[in-house]
Design an enzyme around this catalytic site. Structure first.
Site, PDB file in Angstrom:
ATOM      1  N   CYS A 159       0.831  -1.322  -0.300  1.00  0.00           N
ATOM      2  CA  CYS A 159       0.099   0.070  -0.005  1.00  0.00           C
ATOM      3  C   CYS A 159       0.821   0.741   0.288  1.00  0.00           C
ATOM      4  CB  CYS A 159      -0.749  -0.107   1.585  1.00  0.00           C
ATOM      5  SG  CYS A 159      -1.540   1.903   1.480  1.00  0.00           S
TER       6      CYS A 159
ATOM      7  N   CYS B 253       0.348   3.862   3.050  1.00  0.00           N
ATOM      8  CA  CYS B 253       0.264   3.232   4.222  1.00  0.00           C
ATOM      9  C   CYS B 253       2.331   4.008   4.135  1.00  0.00           C
ATOM     10  CB  CYS B 253       0.062   2.371   3.808  1.00  0.00           C
ATOM     11  SG  CYS B 253      -1.387   1.520   4.138  1.00  0.00           S
TER      12      CYS B 253
END
Length: 240
Positions: A162, A165
Protein backbone atom coordinates in the site's frame (compact mmCIF):
# COMPACT_ATOMS: atom_id res chain seq x y z
CA UNK A 1 -6.31 -20.82 -16.94
CA UNK A 2 -9.79 -19.26 -17.01
CA UNK A 3 -8.92 -16.97 -14.13
CA UNK A 4 -5.64 -15.96 -15.81
CA UNK A 5 -7.51 -15.13 -19.01
CA UNK A 6 -10.03 -13.16 -16.99
CA UNK A 7 -7.30 -11.07 -15.35
CA UNK A 8 -5.60 -10.35 -18.69
CA UNK A 9 -8.87 -9.11 -20.18
CA UNK A 10 -9.61 -6.94 -17.17
CA UNK A 11 -6.23 -5.23 -17.09
CA UNK A 12 -7.14 -3.76 -20.46
CA UNK A 13 -10.15 -2.07 -18.83
CA UNK A 14 -8.18 -0.31 -16.10
CA UNK A 15 -8.57 3.45 -16.47
CA UNK A 16 -6.20 6.18 -15.37
CA UNK A 17 -8.85 7.80 -13.17
CA UNK A 18 -12.54 7.17 -12.67
CA UNK A 19 -15.56 7.56 -10.41
CA UNK A 20 -17.56 4.63 -9.02
CA UNK A 21 -20.81 4.49 -7.08
CA UNK A 22 -21.76 1.38 -5.12
CA UNK A 23 -25.29 -0.01 -4.91
CA UNK A 24 -25.62 1.35 -1.35
CA UNK A 25 -24.78 4.87 -2.58
CA UNK A 26 -21.16 5.02 -1.42
CA UNK A 27 -19.01 6.94 -3.89
CA UNK A 28 -15.38 6.53 -4.90
CA UNK A 29 -14.30 9.65 -6.78
CA UNK A 30 -11.15 10.27 -8.84
CA UNK A 31 -9.75 6.82 -8.14
CA UNK A 32 -7.49 4.55 -10.14
CA UNK A 33 -8.26 0.88 -10.62
CA UNK A 34 -4.92 -0.54 -9.54
CA UNK A 35 -5.91 -4.21 -9.74
CA UNK A 36 -8.82 -6.32 -10.97
CA UNK A 37 -9.56 -9.67 -9.39
CA UNK A 38 -12.37 -12.08 -10.32
CA UNK A 39 -14.43 -11.02 -7.29
CA UNK A 40 -13.47 -7.36 -6.85
CA UNK A 41 -11.62 -4.27 -8.01
CA UNK A 42 -8.94 -2.54 -5.97
CA UNK A 43 -9.22 1.25 -6.08
CA UNK A 44 -6.38 3.63 -5.28
CA UNK A 45 -6.68 7.33 -4.45
CA UNK A 46 -4.37 9.91 -2.94
CA UNK A 47 -5.69 9.07 0.52
CA UNK A 48 -5.75 5.28 0.47
CA UNK A 49 -6.64 1.95 -1.13
CA UNK A 50 -10.08 0.31 -1.15
CA UNK A 51 -11.22 -3.15 -2.14
CA UNK A 52 -14.72 -3.10 -3.64
CA UNK A 53 -16.48 -6.37 -4.43
CA UNK A 54 -18.41 -6.66 -7.68
CA UNK A 55 -21.52 -7.69 -5.73
CA UNK A 56 -21.49 -4.15 -4.27
CA UNK A 57 -21.37 -2.51 -7.70
CA UNK A 58 -24.04 -1.91 -10.38
CA UNK A 59 -24.51 -4.36 -13.22
CA UNK A 60 -22.93 -2.03 -15.80
CA UNK A 61 -19.68 -1.95 -13.81
CA UNK A 62 -19.74 -5.72 -13.45
CA UNK A 63 -20.12 -6.06 -17.21
CA UNK A 64 -17.36 -3.53 -17.88
CA UNK A 65 -14.88 -5.66 -15.96
CA UNK A 66 -16.26 -8.98 -17.24
CA UNK A 67 -17.48 -10.12 -13.83
CA UNK A 68 -18.50 -13.77 -13.72
CA UNK A 69 -20.11 -15.02 -10.51
CA UNK A 70 -18.92 -18.59 -11.01
CA UNK A 71 -15.31 -17.58 -11.58
CA UNK A 72 -15.50 -15.18 -8.62
CA UNK A 73 -16.74 -17.96 -6.30
CA UNK A 74 -13.98 -20.29 -7.47
CA UNK A 75 -11.35 -17.59 -7.00
CA UNK A 76 -12.62 -16.72 -3.49
CA UNK A 77 -12.54 -20.39 -2.50
CA UNK A 78 -9.01 -20.73 -3.86
CA UNK A 79 -7.81 -17.66 -1.94
CA UNK A 80 -9.48 -18.83 1.28
CA UNK A 81 -7.88 -22.27 0.95
CA UNK A 82 -4.46 -20.72 0.39
CA UNK A 83 -4.82 -18.46 3.41
CA UNK A 84 -5.96 -21.38 5.58
CA UNK A 85 -2.98 -23.45 4.46
CA UNK A 86 -0.61 -20.59 5.26
CA UNK A 87 -2.04 -20.12 8.75
CA UNK A 88 -1.85 -23.88 9.40
CA UNK A 89 1.78 -23.97 8.31
CA UNK A 90 2.53 -20.92 10.46
CA UNK A 91 0.91 -22.50 13.51
CA UNK A 92 2.77 -25.79 13.00
CA UNK A 93 6.11 -24.00 12.79
CA UNK A 94 5.31 -22.07 15.96
CA UNK A 95 4.44 -25.32 17.73
CA UNK A 96 7.68 -27.00 16.65
CA UNK A 97 9.81 -24.05 17.73
CA UNK A 98 7.99 -23.87 21.07
CA UNK A 99 8.69 -27.57 21.67
CA UNK A 100 12.37 -27.14 20.83
CA UNK A 101 12.69 -24.12 23.12
CA UNK A 102 10.97 -26.05 25.90
CA UNK A 103 13.40 -28.98 25.50
CA UNK A 104 16.29 -26.51 25.46
CA UNK A 105 15.27 -24.75 28.69
CA UNK A 106 14.60 -28.07 30.44
CA UNK A 107 18.07 -29.26 29.45
CA UNK A 108 16.90 -32.09 27.19
CA UNK A 109 18.72 -30.92 24.04
CA UNK A 110 20.29 -27.81 22.43
CA UNK A 111 18.16 -25.41 20.45
CA UNK A 112 18.49 -26.46 16.80
CA UNK A 113 16.46 -23.96 14.80
CA UNK A 114 17.68 -20.70 16.24
CA UNK A 115 17.74 -19.25 12.74
CA UNK A 116 14.15 -20.18 11.91
CA UNK A 117 11.97 -17.17 11.41
CA UNK A 118 8.22 -16.80 11.59
CA UNK A 119 6.01 -14.08 10.11
CA UNK A 120 4.94 -13.13 13.62
CA UNK A 121 4.76 -9.81 15.47
CA UNK A 122 8.09 -8.04 15.71
CA UNK A 123 9.15 -5.18 17.92
CA UNK A 124 11.35 -2.21 17.16
CA UNK A 125 12.64 0.19 19.81
CA UNK A 126 11.63 3.70 18.89
CA UNK A 127 14.31 5.85 20.50
CA UNK A 128 13.35 7.78 23.65
CA UNK A 129 9.62 7.31 23.02
CA UNK A 130 7.34 4.31 23.33
CA UNK A 131 7.99 1.00 21.64
CA UNK A 132 6.73 0.46 18.09
CA UNK A 133 5.27 -3.03 17.70
CA UNK A 134 3.93 -4.95 14.74
CA UNK A 135 1.32 -7.00 16.59
CA UNK A 136 -0.10 -9.03 13.70
CA UNK A 137 0.75 -10.21 10.20
CA UNK A 138 -2.72 -11.25 9.04
CA UNK A 139 -3.66 -13.32 12.11
CA UNK A 140 -6.38 -12.38 14.59
CA UNK A 141 -5.21 -10.20 17.44
CA UNK A 142 -6.79 -8.68 20.54
CA UNK A 143 -5.88 -4.99 20.34
CA UNK A 144 -6.93 -4.40 23.95
CA UNK A 145 -4.00 -6.56 25.12
CA UNK A 146 -1.51 -4.30 23.32
CA UNK A 147 -2.75 -0.89 24.45
CA UNK A 148 -0.25 1.22 26.41
CA UNK A 149 -2.61 2.18 29.22
CA UNK A 150 -1.63 5.46 30.78
CA UNK A 151 -0.48 6.73 27.40
CA UNK A 152 -2.07 7.25 23.98
CA UNK A 153 -2.03 4.24 21.65
CA UNK A 154 -2.06 4.64 17.87
CA UNK A 155 -2.99 1.48 15.93
CA UNK A 156 -2.03 1.50 12.25
CA UNK A 157 -3.71 -0.98 9.87
CA UNK A 158 -1.45 -1.21 6.80
CA UNK A 159 -0.05 -3.48 4.08
CA UNK A 160 3.41 -3.61 2.56
CA UNK A 161 2.01 -3.11 -0.97
CA UNK A 162 0.00 0.00 0.00
CA UNK A 163 1.65 3.21 -1.24
CA UNK A 164 -0.34 5.64 0.98
CA UNK A 165 0.46 3.40 3.97
CA UNK A 166 4.17 3.81 3.25
CA UNK A 167 3.82 7.60 3.05
CA UNK A 168 1.96 7.78 6.37
CA UNK A 169 4.11 5.32 8.33
CA UNK A 170 7.17 7.61 8.82
CA UNK A 171 4.91 10.31 10.32
CA UNK A 172 3.43 7.85 12.80
CA UNK A 173 6.82 6.44 13.74
CA UNK A 174 8.23 9.93 14.22
CA UNK A 175 5.36 10.73 16.58
CA UNK A 176 6.14 7.63 18.65
CA UNK A 177 9.90 8.28 18.61
CA UNK A 178 9.59 11.90 19.73
CA UNK A 179 6.74 11.66 22.24
CA UNK A 180 6.98 9.23 25.19
CA UNK A 181 3.21 9.57 25.69
CA UNK A 182 2.45 7.90 22.33
CA UNK A 183 2.69 4.16 21.63
CA UNK A 184 2.43 2.88 18.05
CA UNK A 185 1.01 -0.56 17.28
CA UNK A 186 1.01 -1.72 13.66
CA UNK A 187 -1.21 -4.40 12.10
CA UNK A 188 -0.22 -5.77 8.70
CA UNK A 189 -3.51 -6.91 7.17
CA UNK A 190 -1.56 -8.66 4.32
CA UNK A 191 -4.79 -8.63 2.27
CA UNK A 192 -8.48 -8.07 2.88
CA UNK A 193 -9.22 -11.78 3.28
CA UNK A 194 -6.97 -12.41 6.27
CA UNK A 195 -8.40 -13.14 9.69
CA UNK A 196 -7.39 -9.77 11.18
CA UNK A 197 -8.84 -7.77 8.28
CA UNK A 198 -12.18 -9.53 8.67
CA UNK A 199 -12.01 -9.39 12.46
CA UNK A 200 -11.89 -5.57 12.44
CA UNK A 201 -13.87 -5.10 9.19
CA UNK A 202 -10.99 -3.22 7.60
CA UNK A 203 -11.96 -1.36 4.44
CA UNK A 204 -9.75 1.30 2.85
CA UNK A 205 -6.19 1.48 4.14
CA UNK A 206 -4.29 3.01 5.77
CA UNK A 207 -6.69 3.00 8.71
CA UNK A 208 -5.51 4.45 12.02
CA UNK A 209 -7.31 4.01 15.34
CA UNK A 210 -6.44 6.31 18.25
CA UNK A 211 -7.06 5.21 21.86
CA UNK A 212 -6.84 7.43 24.94
CA UNK A 213 -5.01 6.72 28.19
CA UNK A 214 -7.83 4.52 29.53
CA UNK A 215 -8.00 2.45 26.33
CA UNK A 216 -11.12 4.07 24.89
CA UNK A 217 -11.28 4.51 21.11
CA UNK A 218 -11.26 8.25 20.42
CA UNK A 219 -11.32 8.26 16.63
CA UNK A 220 -10.48 6.50 13.37
CA UNK A 221 -8.66 8.09 10.43
CA UNK A 222 -9.02 6.46 7.01
CA UNK A 223 -6.37 7.54 4.52
CA UNK A 224 -2.90 9.06 4.80
CA UNK A 225 -3.92 12.11 6.83
CA UNK A 226 -1.19 12.64 9.42
CA UNK A 227 -2.64 15.95 10.60
CA UNK A 228 -6.00 14.35 11.39
CA UNK A 229 -4.18 11.65 13.38
CA UNK A 230 -2.37 14.36 15.33
CA UNK A 231 -5.68 16.07 16.13
CA UNK A 232 -7.13 12.86 17.54
CA UNK A 233 -3.92 12.20 19.49
CA UNK A 234 -4.14 15.65 21.09
CA UNK A 235 -7.76 14.91 21.97
CA UNK A 236 -6.84 11.51 23.40
CA UNK A 237 -4.17 13.07 25.62
CA UNK A 238 -6.73 15.33 27.30
CA UNK A 239 -9.01 12.38 27.91
CA UNK A 240 -11.92 14.02 26.09
Amino acid sequence: MKILTFLILCFASVALADDFKAIDGKEYKNVTVSRVEPDCIVLMSSSGISRVYFTELPKEVQERFHYDATQAAAYSAEQAAGQAAFLTQQEELRRRLAEERNRYWTGQEPLKNQGAKLPVPAAVVAGPGQQVEVISHGAQVDISKHLALGNVTVVDFYADWCGPCKSLSPHLEQMARSDPEIALRKIDIVNWKTAVAQQYHVGPIPQVNIYNRTGRLIGTVVGADAEEVKRYVAQAKTGS
